[in-house]
Design a protein around this motif. Structure first.
Motif: not given
Length: 403
Positions: A68, A113, A235-238, A242, A244
């Motif tokens: 990543y 995301m 996973f949550s990537s905003r 963050l 996971y």
């Protein structure tokens, strides 16, 4: 004549380099046959580290294959190192019973995301191209021009549980005759009195050991919990958060933080609250999980990317090495992997060992030094951990952790 090689560092990268090198030396010497008038070289390999498992940064890692963050790494190297590692993981899982004792298993990942791409387009960058079965869909269109759309993405990957893998690497070191010493190494030059060559896998310690101010920490804080109903990685990537969750053999890793240049090694209550809140929003049933512990690891990031290179470090003019007076120490550096050390480790180990074998060829030309077909696995079948032993170990870990 004895040649002594030292690996500095006992995390995932250091131990995998030690095993791959020891296996390569063993295979090269055993395949040499009898050469008239030439004695076989005596190669001694050591691991020297201030901390050993379970007290390394690698012990905190969730061990998921996910390239990543490859900033600073040339694209062709990031591709080669990560792809070789993934192919090796898949091969071991498919073909070897060792996968059980290594804590290696496939994992389906769900990623939510925000991405600055067109509403009807999937990301097509190098990250997406590396992932298996990468798919996605828009869950929220871009609110306005130049603003990101929200995507739900899925892919197939592998997990290498470090609570199993690191002990497995230590056992492989023992089987291959790699010796160990617990010691804080202050300078590379100080090793010249005892060793002919060094592999520097000191992670964050390379800031001082290699005088590399480009090395800095990225602080990660996680929970380890019992939540056996969570089968996939999430996973949550905003822009504003963050979160996971990554399954392990015996537990679930819940995180996290990516705090640059933060040297705090203790847990932070504010981080604990935020991680738990965001992850429970992502998977509400997590609120019923049993918390085992919280951990902090300082990821060893390097501005400019991973340093994998070799050099001859000058020694003092009066330096005495294993073979008498020497003016330099051969060093292969392998550090600065940040949060993708597991993702890159096998590919990097192959390149490190290739450099060290080339150097051995300059010292002992009578041997054809080469990497074996399976640098970490060859001749390990006799030490297989049975399924019963793995299950017993899992039960013991759960019981101990709940106390």
């Amino acid at each position: 004549m004895k040649t002594r090689i030292c690996v500095v560092g006992a995390g995932c990268n250091g131990l995998s380099c030690a095993v791959a090198l020891a296996q390569s030396v063993k295979s090269s010497l055993s395949g040499r046959g009898d050469t008239p008038g030439a004695a076989s070289p005596d190669i001694e390999i050591w691991v020297i580290a201030e901390r050993y498992p379970p007290h390394t940064t690698s012990d905190v890692a969730a061990g998921i294959w996910d390239p990543y963050e490859t900033s600073g790494i040339p694209a062709e190297l990031a591709e080669r190192w990560s792809r070789r590692t993934l192919h090796w993981m898949e091969e071991v899982y498919r073909d070897s019973s060792e996968a059980a004792s290594m804590g290696l298993f496939p994992c389906h990942a769900l990623l939510d995301m925000d991405l600055p791409v067109g509403e009807h387009d999937l990301p097509r960058d190098s990250y997406a191209r590396r992932m298996r079965n990468f798919t996605g869909r828009v869950t929220r269109p871009a609110p306005g021009p130049g603003e990101p759309a929200r995507y739900s993405l899925t892919f197939q990957t592998m997990v290498l549980d470090q609570s199993y893998y690191l002990p497995w690497l230590l056992r492989r070191c023992d089987q291959l005759g790699v010796r160990r010493r617990q010691l804080r190494v202050e300078t590379l030059e100080s090793l010249g009195a005892e060793f002919d060559a060094v592999i520097n896998c000191s992670g964050l310690g390379a800031r001082a050991l290699a005088d590399d101010t480009n090395v800095h920490p990225i602080r990660g804080q996680v929970y380890r919990v019992i939540a056996p109903w969570v089968k996939h990685a999430h996973f949550s990537s905003r822009a504003d958060s963050l979160a996971y969750m990554i399954p392990q053999v015996d537990c679930l890793v819940v995180g996290g933080t990516t705090q640059v240049d933060d040297w705090r090694s203790g847990t932070c209550p504010a981080d604990s609250e935020r991680i738990w809140r965001l992850c429970c929003e992502l998977v509400p049933s997590l609120s019923r999980a049993h918390v085992l512990k919280e951990q902090v690891g300082l990821r060893p990031k390097r501005s400019g990317g991973v340093r994998l290179s070799s050099e001859h470090v000058p020694l003092a003019s009066d330096g005495q090495g294993p073979h008498g007076h020497r003016t330099s120490l051969f060093v292969v550096h392998n550090y600065g992997h940040g949060g993708i050390g597991v993702t890159l480790h096998y590919g990097c180990a192959l390149d490190v060992v290739d450099r060290m074998l080339e150097w051995l060829g300059s010292q002992h030309a009578c041997v054809e030094w080469r990497l074996p077909a399976k640098p970490l696995l060859e001749s390990s079948e006799n030490s297989n951990v049975t399924a019963a032993e793995v299950n017993a170990s899992s039960s013991s870990r759960r019981t101990t952790s709940r106390l």
